[in-house]
Design a protein around this motif. Sequence first.
Motif, short mmCIF file in Angstrom:
data_model
loop_
_atom_site.label_atom_id
_atom_site.label_comp_id
_atom_site.label_asym_id
_atom_site.label_seq_id
_atom_site.Cartn_x
_atom_site.Cartn_y
_atom_site.Cartn_z
N ASN A 176 0.86 -1.19 0.00
CA ASN A 176 0.00 0.00 0.00
C ASN A 176 0.89 1.23 0.00
O ASN A 176 1.62 1.49 0.96
CB ASN A 176 -0.90 0.01 1.23
CG ASN A 176 -1.87 1.17 1.22
OD1 ASN A 176 -2.96 1.08 0.69
ND2 ASN A 176 -1.46 2.29 1.80
N LYS A 177 0.83 2.00 -1.08
CA LYS A 177 1.70 3.16 -1.24
C LYS A 177 0.90 4.44 -1.14
O LYS A 177 -0.18 4.57 -1.73
CB LYS A 177 2.40 3.10 -2.59
CG LYS A 177 3.43 4.19 -2.81
CD LYS A 177 4.10 4.04 -4.18
CE LYS A 177 5.13 5.13 -4.42
NZ LYS A 177 5.73 5.03 -5.77
N GLY A 178 1.43 5.40 -0.38
CA GLY A 178 0.78 6.71 -0.24
C GLY A 178 1.82 7.79 -0.02
O GLY A 178 3.02 7.52 0.09
N LEU A 179 1.34 9.01 0.09
CA LEU A 179 2.24 10.15 0.26
C LEU A 179 3.09 10.00 1.52
O LEU A 179 4.25 10.41 1.55
CB LEU A 179 1.41 11.44 0.34
CG LEU A 179 2.19 12.74 0.57
CD1 LEU A 179 3.14 13.03 -0.60
CD2 LEU A 179 1.23 13.91 0.78
N TRP A 180 2.54 9.40 2.58
CA TRP A 180 3.22 9.34 3.87
C TRP A 180 3.85 7.97 4.12
O TRP A 180 4.00 7.54 5.26
CB TRP A 180 2.24 9.71 4.98
CG TRP A 180 2.87 10.23 6.24
CD1 TRP A 180 2.64 9.80 7.50
CD2 TRP A 180 3.81 11.31 6.36
NE1 TRP A 180 3.38 10.53 8.40
CE2 TRP A 180 4.10 11.47 7.73
CE3 TRP A 180 4.45 12.16 5.45
CZ2 TRP A 180 5.00 12.42 8.22
CZ3 TRP A 180 5.33 13.12 5.92
CH2 TRP A 180 5.61 13.24 7.28
N GLY A 181 4.24 7.27 3.03
CA GLY A 181 4.96 6.01 3.18
C GLY A 181 4.25 4.84 2.54
O GLY A 181 3.09 4.93 2.12
N THR A 182 4.97 3.73 2.48
CA THR A 182 4.47 2.50 1.85
C THR A 182 4.49 1.38 2.87
O THR A 182 5.50 1.16 3.54
CB THR A 182 5.35 2.12 0.65
OG1 THR A 182 5.32 3.18 -0.31
CG2 THR A 182 4.86 0.84 -0.01
#
Length: 395
Positions: A176-182
Motif C-alpha cells: 500500500n503506497k501513499g504520500l506518507w509512506g508505503t
Amino acid sequence: MKKVVLAFSGGLDTSFCCIYLSRDLGLEVHSVIVNTGGFSEDELKGIERRAYELGVQSHTTIDETSDYYRDTIKYLIFGNVLKNATYPLSVSAERVCQATAIANYAKSIGAECVAHGSTGAGNDQVRFDMIFQTLIPGVEIITPIRDQKLSREDEIAYLNQHGVAYSAEKAKYSINKGLWGTSVGGAETLTSNQYLPESAWPTPVTAETPQQITIDFEQGEPVALNGERKDPVRVIQDLQALAQPYGIGRDIHVGDTIIGIKGRVGFEAAAPLILIKAHHTLEKHTLTKWQLSWKDQLAAFYGNYMHEGQMHDPVMRDIEAFLQRSQQTVSGKVYIELHPHRFVILGIDSAHDLMSNEFGSYGEMNEGYTGDDVKGFSKIFGNQTIIWHKVNQNG
C-alpha cells in the motif's frame, strides 16, 4: 437495482468484491479509488481499466493528496508522531482520509450501500465502518471478505472460477503506497521472528554515496528542499525519491490493533522519518521545555486516536489548534546527511534558536545570573524535598 460504492484499489481483495457484489448480490457497483499520493497517472489509468474489466457500472478517481497533507499529515509533522516511537502512521492516516472521501462520494450519488475489502483481523475494518457510520449512517455497509472469513487462496480460486486470472505469486505481498509512506505485508509479517526479504521492498537500495541535504521549515511546515522552495506535498515526494534509494526508513512495526491483537507490518518511509526527526530537532531549539512536554503528550494521544479511526471526534480539532499555535516560532533550516540505511541530523539554523550565545554557553559561565543566584535558587527549588527528608529522616 441498488447502488453500492466500492472502495477500490485494484488489488486482490477489491477485485474479489467487484465480482461478488455484482454477480452474487446483484448490486450496481460504482468503484472509487481515493489517491492519497501513492499512484502515478499510468497506474490510475490501469486501475480504472481493471475496474471496468471486472464489470463495474462506473469508476471514479478522487485525488485527495493535497487535502490529505492539509488535514492530516501536517499535524503528524507538528506532533512528531511516530506510533510506538517507530511507525509514522502511513496507512492509519491514509485510511481515515480515504474513508471520509468515499463516504462523501456515496452520499453524492445517492448510494444505498457502501463496501470495502477489509478482512476480520485488521484495523481497516474498524476505521472504514466507524467513519461510514458517522458520516453516512443510513447506508448499508457490506464487507464480503470479512463476513465470509475468506483466505487469499479462497479469493484467488473464486476469481479464477469467474474467468479472472489472478496468480498466487502476484498476491504474495500486499503493498500500500501513499504520500506518507508505503506498507508491506506478507507471510513474514504474520510471524514474530521473520524479516521481509530484499525482494519484498518496493524500492531497491541503489544509493551508496553519502550526501548532505537541507530542509527548510516555516511555522512547522516543510517549504524547501536543498534551497528550492516547493509546496509541502512536493517536498515530501521529492525527499522520498531522494532518500528511499538509500534504504532509509525501512522497518517492521509491531503494534496493538484496534480489536486487541498484536500485528506486524513492514514499511518504507524515508521522507516521513527524516521530516519528523528534522522537525523535532528544530523544535528542540525553538520551543520551551513545557511547550515540548505538552506537545509530546497531546501528540501521542492524537496519533493513537487517529490510528483507531477517530479522526472525526471534535477533540482532534482541539488538539490540532494547540499544535498549530505551537508552531509559530518553528522556522529555520535543518542540515541532514544521508547514508545507506541511516541518516544523521547535523544541526539547524534559525532566527528563533533559544540556544543563543548571547545568554551564555552550556557548560560554561552564563551571562544572565551569578553563582550566588544559583545557590539561592537551588535551595528554594528543592525546599519541599528537603523538608520531606527532614520530617521523615527517622523513618
